[in-house]
Structures are given as C-alpha cells and as structure tokens.
Design a protein around this motif. Structure first.
Motif, PDB file in Angstrom:
ATOM      1  N   VAL A  65       0.857  -1.180   0.000  1.00 12.60           N
ATOM      2  CA  VAL A  65       0.000   0.000   0.000  1.00 12.60           C
ATOM      3  C   VAL A  65       0.899   1.238   0.000  1.00 12.60           C
ATOM      4  N   VAL A  66       0.662   2.135  -0.945  1.00 10.38           N
ATOM      5  CA  VAL A  66       1.402   3.397  -0.997  1.00 10.38           C
ATOM      6  C   VAL A  66       0.388   4.534  -0.930  1.00 10.38           C
ATOM      7  N   LEU A  67       0.531   5.397   0.066  1.00  8.45           N
ATOM      8  CA  LEU A  67      -0.386   6.511   0.293  1.00  8.45           C
ATOM      9  C   LEU A  67       0.369   7.828   0.194  1.00  8.45           C
ATOM     10  N   ARG A 106      -3.211  -4.884   8.006  1.00  7.48           N
ATOM     11  CA  ARG A 106      -2.813  -5.942   8.945  1.00  7.48           C
ATOM     12  C   ARG A 106      -3.488  -7.257   8.578  1.00  7.48           C
ATOM     13  N   LEU A 107      -4.764  -7.171   8.272  1.00  7.64           N
ATOM     14  CA  LEU A 107      -5.525  -8.368   7.923  1.00  7.64           C
ATOM     15  C   LEU A 107      -4.951  -9.044   6.680  1.00  7.64           C
ATOM     16  N   ALA A 108      -4.555  -8.231   5.700  1.00  2.04           N
ATOM     17  CA  ALA A 108      -4.026  -8.766   4.441  1.00  2.04           C
ATOM     18  C   ALA A 108      -2.527  -9.026   4.504  1.00  2.04           C
ATOM     19  N   ASP A 109      -1.897  -8.644   5.619  1.00  2.00           N
ATOM     20  CA  ASP A 109      -0.446  -8.799   5.794  1.00  2.00           C
ATOM     21  C   ASP A 109       0.311  -8.065   4.681  1.00  2.00           C
ATOM     22  N   VAL A 110      -0.048  -6.800   4.483  1.00  2.00           N
ATOM     23  CA  VAL A 110       0.554  -5.965   3.446  1.00  2.00           C
ATOM     24  C   VAL A 110       1.147  -4.721   4.105  1.00  2.00           C
ATOM     25  N   PRO A 111       2.410  -4.392   3.852  1.00  2.00           N
ATOM     26  CA  PRO A 111       3.002  -3.187   4.440  1.00  2.00           C
ATOM     27  C   PRO A 111       2.414  -1.917   3.839  1.00  2.00           C
ATOM     28  N   VAL A 112       2.432  -0.845   4.631  1.00  2.00           N
ATOM     29  CA  VAL A 112       1.912   0.456   4.200  1.00  2.00           C
ATOM     30  C   VAL A 112       3.049   1.475   4.179  1.00  2.00           C
ATOM     31  N   ARG A 113       3.176   2.191   3.084  1.00  2.00           N
ATOM     32  CA  ARG A 113       4.151   3.268   2.974  1.00  2.00           C
ATOM     33  C   ARG A 113       3.415   4.587   2.795  1.00  2.00           C
ATOM     34  N   ILE A 114       3.767   5.586   3.611  1.00  2.00           N
ATOM     35  CA  ILE A 114       3.128   6.904   3.539  1.00  2.00           C
ATOM     36  C   ILE A 114       4.170   7.929   3.114  1.00  2.00           C
ATOM     37  N   VAL A 115       3.813   8.725   2.102  1.00  2.00           N
ATOM     38  CA  VAL A 115       4.715   9.743   1.566  1.00  2.00           C
ATOM     39  C   VAL A 115       4.069  11.109   1.733  1.00  2.00           C
TER      40      VAL A 115
END
Length: 363
Positions: A65-67, A106-115
C-alpha cells in the motif's frame, strides 16, 4: 521552463504483453473448470499474466500500500468534513494502526508506505521517513490561486516517479494506491471536470468524510471557480496539476506513470487516484492498461473518470472513507485470481493421470 514533459511517457509506456495474454487465455480453455465459470476472476488472471509476462501467472508475493499525503488550501472554504490542515492526523492514525487502511493492511499482511508530498504541519509531528519527501507545506487555494509553482509541480511529479522506482527496485509486484488528504476530493473533481468537459455540479460529491448540503454548495462553487482557472491550461498536464492539482496529486500522477513504465500493476482507490490516473491517461494513452479500479466510491467524478478510462471497478461496497481502503478490499480478489490461474490443473494433465498404463508384454 520545465525540463519535464509528461507527454514523453507516451513513448516509454508499452501495453502488457498481448502474446502472453493470449497464451493465458488458451491455458484457461484447458483447465478442468469450465470457461466462464469463474466470472471476472478469469479476466483478472489473464490481465496479471500479461502484466507479468508469465504463464501461468505468478503469485503476488510483495504487494504494498502506498499513500500520498497532502493538505489543500481550498479546504479553508469549509468544503470538507475535516478541518483544513488536519491531514497529518490521518497520517498519524494510519501510522499507529488505528485507521481503516491500517486494520485492513494488517488483515491482508501488506506493508503500508506513507509519503508526505504536501502536508500543512510541522515536520516534527511525524517520522522522518514520512516527511522527508515533502515538496511544500500545503497546496494553494485553487479557486483563486495556483496549487503549486511550476517548479514545485515538477518536483512533485519527479517525487512520485522516484517512489515508483524504489518500489519496483525493491521487488514490489503490485501497489494499492491511495491518498491521505483534506480538500483532495475538491481538487480531484476539478481535474476530472476539466478533462471530461463537464460542469461542477456533475462531478461534485460529498467526500470521504461526508458533508451537508451547505458545504456541498460551497464545494460546487469552489470547483466551478477552479474550473475557470483550469480550462486555459488543459493543453499541458504539468501546468494543469500546478494550477488546480496539488503536491500529493502531482506526485500520484508521476507515480502512476512511472509504475506503468516499470510494468508494475496498480490498484486505484477513490476519486483522487482516479483523477491522477485520468491526467496520466491524457499524457500516455496506454498507461491505464496497467491499472485496476479497486472500488466504486460513490463520488460522481470517480465514476466519470473510470468510464473515460474504460476501467470497471472490482467492488461496489459503498466505502467512502478513502485512504486506499476500498482498493485494499479488492486485493484478495486479485490474489485469488492469480492463485486460481496458477494452480488449477489442465484437462490434459488430469487425463494423463487417470489413464491406466499399458500392460508390458514379453515375447
């Protein structure tokens, strides 16, 4: 004079491999499950195979995930359900695991990156890895002034391009793209109205936080006034982003275009990512072939943009919260399509297993 011309992306972006897609379609015909019985999952599996250039398709091992985060000056007109300059609170909630996108990630076990492309807050309020990319503090009030200078617009687009390169180089094989913004849907509606040639009332929705009728009328007026400023610069996508976009939207546009160059698929979330995708399509007509529409958010501008790009949303669950949440909900469908396309056996292989061995005779 900017050294960056978004039209150059048209020569850099190729379509996903059509030959591989044909191979994937032929393989689908040979599977034990009847053709058409998996519905749209078949189409998703074939799209992924073409994007990867591989048959059978490979499992998605490193989605991310990139936000992109930013504040918009137009929010000071009380056109959002959140206070102007408060996008950093959305960022903080995501970082602390207390926002919808954080729970779903968390549920999908996917890291999140915030820019942070253009938050209007003291940088000390957030971690350095978030704020170190910031182009400017908040974007201008687009109904009366430019969102960015020409230099800032180029910086923001190049920021998005750099983030896409970092993700592709690190092995990210699919991105869920979203925004953390206040006032961003007003800028997005303006971009979409300008590019689709429609009026403010046709594209103006109530945003992720929800607004009452009076705020909606103020938002319509802001989009109308911003549209007057956008129409004269429609011929130059970078100038359009500088005039009525914002640092986060310009960065997302650069990210989408460079992701297509790097052959990295992207799932779009709501109206903000759709607006950036529409600007990207204007620059490079093949670019939307690398994107999926994760969900229908209910924003009229998003529906118009997706229709213009011929992108059919995967989900329609009425999720308006933004932050990439709706697109993240679509990720399990994409993963399921990949697994089914890769793991279901072919008829020939099944028949070979069931056929008894010929008896061995001796003379």
């Amino acid at each position: 004079m900017s050294s960056l011309n978004l039209d150059d992306f048209s020569d850099l972006i190729e379509r996903p491999d059509s030959g591989t897609r044909r191979d994937a379609e032929e393989r689908r015909e040979r599977l034990t499950v009847p053709p058409g019985s998996l519905g749209r999952l078949d189409e998703l599996g074939e799209w992924l195979a073409a994007a990867q250039g591989a048959v059978p398709v490979k499992a998605l091992k490193q989605p991310r995930v990139v936000l992109f985060a930013g504040d918009h000056g137009v929010a000071s007109l009380d056109v959002s359900g959140r206070p102007a300059g408060s996008a950093h609170r959305l960022v903080r909630a995501a970082l602390e695991g207390e926002s919808p996108v954080a729970v779903l990630a968390r549920l999908a076990d996917v890291p999140v990156r915030i820019v942070d492309a253009g938050l209007d807050c003291d940088p000390s309020l957030l971690p350095d890895e978030v704020v170190r990319h910031r182009v400017r503090r908040g974007s201008g009030r687009i109904d009366i002034e430019d969102a960015l200078t020409a230099t800032e617009a180029e910086m923001a687009v190049r920021l998005g391009m750099a983030i896409a390169d970092e993700e592709a180089d690190s092995g990210t094989d699919l991105v869920v793209l979203g925004d953390l913004s206040v006032g961003g849907t007003t800028a997005a509606a303006t971009l979409i109205a300008a590019l689709c040639g429609t009026d403010a009332s046709v594209v103006t929705g109530r945003g992720g936080a929800g607004i009452d009728d009076l705020a909606w009328m103020r938002k319509c007026a802001a989009v109308r006034d911003a549209l007057r400023r956008a129409r004269p610069v429609l011929g130059d996508q970078l100038e359009l982003l500088a005039t009525v976009g914002g640092a986060d939207l310009a960065a997302m546009t650069g990210f989408l275009l460079q992701s297509a160059v790097r052959r990295m698929p992207v799932i779009l979330d709501g109206v903000v990512s759709a607006a950036c995708a529409l600007v990207g399509q204007r620059a490079a007509f093949r670019a939307p072939d690398w994107w999926l529409a994760g969900q229908l958010s209910g924003e009229p501008a998003q529906a118009k943009a997706l229709d213009r790009m011929a992108l059919n949303p995967l989900l329609d669950q009425g999720v308006t919260v933004g932050e990439g949440s709706g697109a993240l909900l679509a990720l399990p469908l994409v993963r399921a399509a990949a697994a089914l396309a890769a793991e279901l056996p072919e008829k020939a292989a099944e028949a070979a297993e069931e056929e008894p061995a010929e008896p061995v005779t001796t003379e």
